[in-house]
Design an enzyme around this catalytic site. Structure first.
Site, PDB file in Angstrom:
ATOM      1  N   ASP A 346       0.844  -1.186   0.000  1.00 29.40           N
ATOM      2  CA  ASP A 346       0.000   0.000   0.000  1.00 29.40           C
ATOM      3  C   ASP A 346       0.889   1.249   0.000  1.00 29.40           C
ATOM      4  OD1 ASP A 346      -2.756   1.086   0.411  1.00 29.40           O
ATOM      5  OD2 ASP A 346      -1.804   1.925   2.203  1.00 29.40           O
ATOM      6  N   GLU A 375       1.558   0.275  -4.876  1.00 28.39           N
ATOM      7  CA  GLU A 375       1.057   1.535  -5.397  1.00 28.39           C
ATOM      8  C   GLU A 375       2.246   2.486  -5.472  1.00 28.39           C
ATOM      9  OE1 GLU A 375      -3.370   2.362  -3.920  1.00 28.39           O
ATOM     10  OE2 GLU A 375      -1.959   2.233  -2.276  1.00 28.39           O
TER      11      GLU A 375
END
Ligand code: CA
Length: 663
Positions: A346, A375
């Site tokens: 993340d 990400e």
């Protein structure tokens, strides 16, 4: 600070480590002594249990032993003893299995609140106390022989435990639990496979589970009440979440059931990817990090305030030695103890590049096939020097790590910042280069005009598999909702055909394809965008859709099968992509390309893929071969052929993907 009289407790004496110096104020975080050995905090044996906590700035540390995971008074309290490496240690004799423990750190004259430590491997209900567990006793039968299946490709399926099985239509017994993924033979009322059987039938290779470590926002003492959260609010990084177990009060239940889930997925040909959120914690003040070594694990701004690149209130400091080691060890632990096959980071852009490289290297030593992606962005700029953050643009400098491509995603459906805007799927020309960028896997390709690509003006992947190819995920609206929100007056049948068109781009990309659970059965979140705590009624997948939209589902399966059967779609080498992938001239609002000359040793000599986002039929010139049709995303239109062959000029129906081949 004055010296505390050391208490001699337990069986072991760490004589070489003991120091008699009082804690001092360190000039900087980098001057803190760092722990010898790993960051393990509790080592159990039936004869004794050793405790160790890294807390270099503490003036005193207490260990407390409890009979239960919550409530009641401590049955034992021991002062821990300082060692020269910044750790505090104590060993207790006897068999403590089944007991719980906390640490309490005193900074100066101030006692911080109790914590299970930063590295608990088992916890009681709601994660406030760590549990003393013999991990070997949590292994399901056959665990020692558990192996990840061999796969020739990667097709990632991103799911939340509750979304996947909480609907009554799933026919699953352990709805919303880890154990849901162990149940075979589950069916809808119409007898259509759901759950594990559905995943096998669909053909995906990797099940990516949303945060499944212990997170804060669901009250594990009241799991019979409705509750929902995505889980991006970490509490204990190295323990499974209690609310997904059948009994959060039993520290072993969540561990055993998580392992049963992994084993069942492995036994059925699927690998498991864990969504990890090392970039921030639920809060600062009450976090285990802050209660242990205040300030150390979080970045600060130049003015001393806590930085917040996650937009969740804080950002962790991966560049500091112990935080970096913590992340590396955590990844190793999930691989070794839980047999996890991959990780999705993340807001990876909050972490530094060196940490991601070390994570890749450590994970690869355990399993060379490990999948690592993240990400490649942050919610706000992290407190790192230019070029140090693991952002998308730097992915080419991090071999073996992939990043999500928002270029193709938004080139297809429209910008993340505005649900009402559309792009290629809404028939708007001008997004072709963003889609070509994604088809090529974000690598340098001579036919992509980078000046016209969304968000980036240069390729960022060194190898095509470093790009995660997708059009939707748990964030934002799911695809069908987005199409409805962004294309005024769009008809239901158009939404269906545009979704298949989009997924054709995703699954024929040289990048690593990724699909959001339920898109294959025309999922809707009832137009809710940020559904992180929306009720099940918004988030659940209605499995009855699998009958209602059976044709769409079959097309989805066909795309996955095509990819697995044809190495041309997964060349995994930038040079081969440049050699074999050729974009064909085609009208505005369409993208056409071929994979030529038996790409990747494919049995098909030439493959043509055409994506038409326009509301009218479009024509283009085919290369000089006689092609047959392999797949059309529309069943309701007839294609013009010459005795079953496509030659010369091809007419592509509106809002349609075609895949042709020549042998
Ligand atoms: Ca929890």
């Amino acid at each position: 600070m004055k010296l505390k009289q050391p208490l001699m407790i337990g069986l072991f004496a760490f004589s070489t480590l003991w120091v008699q110096a009082a804690p001092k104020d360190y000039a900087s975080f980098s001057s803190y002594p760092t722990p010898k050995g790993d960051l393990t905090e509790m080592t159990y044996s039936p004869q004794r249990t050793e405790f160790k906590l890294w807390a270099p700035t503490a003036s005193e540390v207490q260990l407390r032993i409890y009979d239960s995971g919550t409530g009641g008074e401590a049955v034992q309290a021991k002062r821990m003893k300082r060692a020269s490496d910044g750790t505090w240690r104590v060993t207790l004799g006897g068999d403590l299995e089944g007991k719980f423990y906390t640490f309490q750190v005193k900074i100066g004259k101030q006692w911080r609140a109790e914590t299970p430590g930063i590295n608990a491997k088992a916890v009681g209900i709601n994660g406030g106390r760590a549990a003393i567990v013999d991990l070997a006793s949590t292994n399901p039968a056959g665990w020692e022989n558990d192996r990840a299946p061999k796969q020739n490709d990667v097709v990632i399926y991103e799911m939340h435990h509750r979304d996947f099985s909480i609907s009554l239509s799933s026919g699953v017994k352990n709805r919303g639990k880890f154990l849901a993924l162990t149940e075979k033979g589950t069916k809808t009322a119409y007898g259509i496979p759901t759950g594990l059987d559905h995943l096998k039938e669909l053909g995906v290779t990797h099940v990516h589970i949303l945060p499944s470590y212990d997170y804060a926002s669901v009250d594990e003492s009241a799991i019979d009440r409705p509750h929902y959260n995505w889980g991006y609010d970490p509490l204990n990084y190295n323990v499974p979440e209690g609310s997904y177990s059948t009994n959060p009060a039993d520290p072993k239940a969540r561990i055993r059931e998580f392992k049963e889930m992994v084993k069942a997925l492995h036994d059925n040909g699927l690998k498991v990817v864990l969504d990890v959120v090392y970039n921030h914690t639920f809060d600062i003040e009450n976090s285990n990090f802050e209660r242990t070594v205040p300030g150390y694990f979080y970045r600060q701004r130049p003015d001393g305030t806590y930085a917040d690149a996650s937009a969740c209130g804080n950002e962790t400091a991966s560049e500091r030695e112990v935080m970096r080691r913590y992340m590396v060890e955590s990844v190793e632990y999930w691989m070794k103890e839980y047999h996890i096959d991959g990780f999705r980071f993340d807001l990876m852009g909050i972490h530094d590049i060196e940490t991601m490289r070390q994570i890749r290297a450590a994970a690869e030593r355990i399993n060379p096939d490990v999948l690592i992606y993240g990400e490649g962005w942050a919610a706000q700029a992290p407190q790192l020097a230019d070029g140090e953050a693991a952002m998308k643009a730097e992915v080419h400098r991090i071999p073996g790590v992939a990043a999500f491509s928002d270029e193709m995603r938004d080139g297809l459906r429209g910008p993340f910042s505005d649900d009402t805007k559309t792009a290629f799927l809404g028939g708007l020309p001008g997004h072709e280069e963003s889609i070509k960028f994604g088809i090529a896997g974000a690598i340098q390709h001579p036919q992509v005009d980078y000046a016209k690509v969304n968000y980036t003006d240069a390729p960022w992947a060194a190898q095509p598999q470093q790009m995660i190819s997708y059009v939707s995920c748990h964030d934002d609206m799911c695809l069908h909702d987005r199409l409805r929100a962004s294309i005024p007056g769009v008809k239901d049948e158009e939404v269906r055909r545009l979704a298949l068109l989009a997924q054709t781009a995703v699954l024929t990309s040289q990048g690593t394809p990724f699909i959001f659970a339920g898109e294959e059965v025309n999922r809707t979140k009832k137009m809710v965008h940020n559904s992180y705590k929306s009720p099940d009624s918004i988030n659940e997948i209605n499995w009855l859709n699998k009958v209602a939209f059976a044709d769409d589902y079959e097309y989805f399966r066909s795309l996955i099968r095509l990819r697995k059967d044809h190495p041309a779609f997964r060349l995994r080498d930038a040079e081969l992509v440049r050699r074999h992938l050729e974009f064909l001239p085609s009208p505005a609002g369409t993208v056409a390309y071929r994979l030529k000359d038996n790409a990747g040793g494919d049995r098909w000599k030439d493959i043509v893929v055409v994506l038409n986002g326009q509301t009218t039929a479009q024509t283009l010139a085919l290369p000089a071969h006689s092609y047959r049709l392999h797949l059309s995303s529309r069943k309701d239109v007839n294609l013009e052929t010459n005795n079953g062959f496509f030659q010369g000029t091809l007419s592509v129906p509106a809002q349609t993907a075609l895949i042709l081949y020549a042998e």
